[in-house]
Design a protein around this motif. Sequence first.
Motif, mmCIF file in Angstrom:
data_model
loop_
_atom_site.group_PDB
_atom_site.id
_atom_site.type_symbol
_atom_site.label_atom_id
_atom_site.label_comp_id
_atom_site.label_asym_id
_atom_site.label_seq_id
_atom_site.Cartn_x
_atom_site.Cartn_y
_atom_site.Cartn_z
ATOM 1 N N GLN A 126 41.342 49.304 41.145
ATOM 2 C CA GLN A 126 41.208 48.849 42.519
ATOM 3 C C GLN A 126 40.784 47.374 42.500
ATOM 4 O O GLN A 126 40.063 46.947 41.595
ATOM 5 N N PRO A 127 41.212 46.594 43.486
ATOM 6 C CA PRO A 127 40.827 45.181 43.531
ATOM 7 C C PRO A 127 39.313 44.965 43.467
ATOM 8 O O PRO A 127 38.837 44.019 42.836
ATOM 9 N N GLU A 128 38.554 45.851 44.079
ATOM 10 C CA GLU A 128 37.095 45.725 44.068
ATOM 11 C C GLU A 128 36.541 45.867 42.643
ATOM 12 O O GLU A 128 35.602 45.180 42.261
ATOM 13 N N THR A 129 37.136 46.746 41.864
ATOM 14 C CA THR A 129 36.712 46.947 40.477
ATOM 15 C C THR A 129 37.023 45.716 39.645
ATOM 16 O O THR A 129 36.183 45.254 38.864
ATOM 17 N N LEU A 177 35.422 40.657 36.780
ATOM 18 C CA LEU A 177 35.530 39.204 36.619
ATOM 19 C C LEU A 177 34.237 38.486 36.986
ATOM 20 O O LEU A 177 33.886 37.483 36.352
ATOM 21 N N MET A 178 33.517 38.971 37.958
ATOM 22 C CA MET A 178 32.278 38.310 38.382
ATOM 23 C C MET A 178 31.129 38.578 37.393
ATOM 24 O O MET A 178 30.228 37.764 37.272
ATOM 25 N N ASN A 179 31.189 39.700 36.681
ATOM 26 C CA ASN A 179 30.127 40.041 35.729
ATOM 27 C C ASN A 179 30.386 39.509 34.328
ATOM 28 O O ASN A 179 29.572 39.701 33.444
ATOM 29 N N ILE A 202 43.216 38.617 40.219
ATOM 30 C CA ILE A 202 43.039 40.048 40.497
ATOM 31 C C ILE A 202 44.400 40.716 40.670
ATOM 32 O O ILE A 202 44.654 41.779 40.104
ATOM 33 N N ASP A 203 45.284 40.080 41.401
ATOM 34 C CA ASP A 203 46.616 40.647 41.631
ATOM 35 C C ASP A 203 47.417 40.715 40.329
ATOM 36 O O ASP A 203 47.961 41.771 39.984
ATOM 37 N N ASP A 204 47.471 39.607 39.587
ATOM 38 C CA ASP A 204 48.257 39.560 38.353
ATOM 39 C C ASP A 204 47.703 40.489 37.276
ATOM 40 O O ASP A 204 48.451 41.207 36.613
ATOM 41 N N PHE A 205 46.400 40.466 37.094
ATOM 42 C CA PHE A 205 45.787 41.302 36.066
ATOM 43 C C PHE A 205 45.916 42.779 36.429
ATOM 44 O O PHE A 205 46.187 43.622 35.567
#
Length: 52
Positions: free
Chosen positions: A41-44, A49-51, A25-28
């Motif tokens: 945003q990290p949540e997005t 990634l989860m979907n 999440i941080d790198d991407f």
Amino acid sequence: MVKAVCKDYGFDCDFVCEGDLDSVIDDFGKHCTKEHGIEYQPETLTKFLMNK
């Protein structure tokens, strides 16, 4: 292990990152901001990634 591939999200880009969820999440997120001018945003990114 999680993997994010720019092409999977519609970018004409060969960037790929793998690792634990937090580091991907941080790198991407940093890559998208710097190279594509889009700040997620990290949540997005987590939802992306989860979907996948």
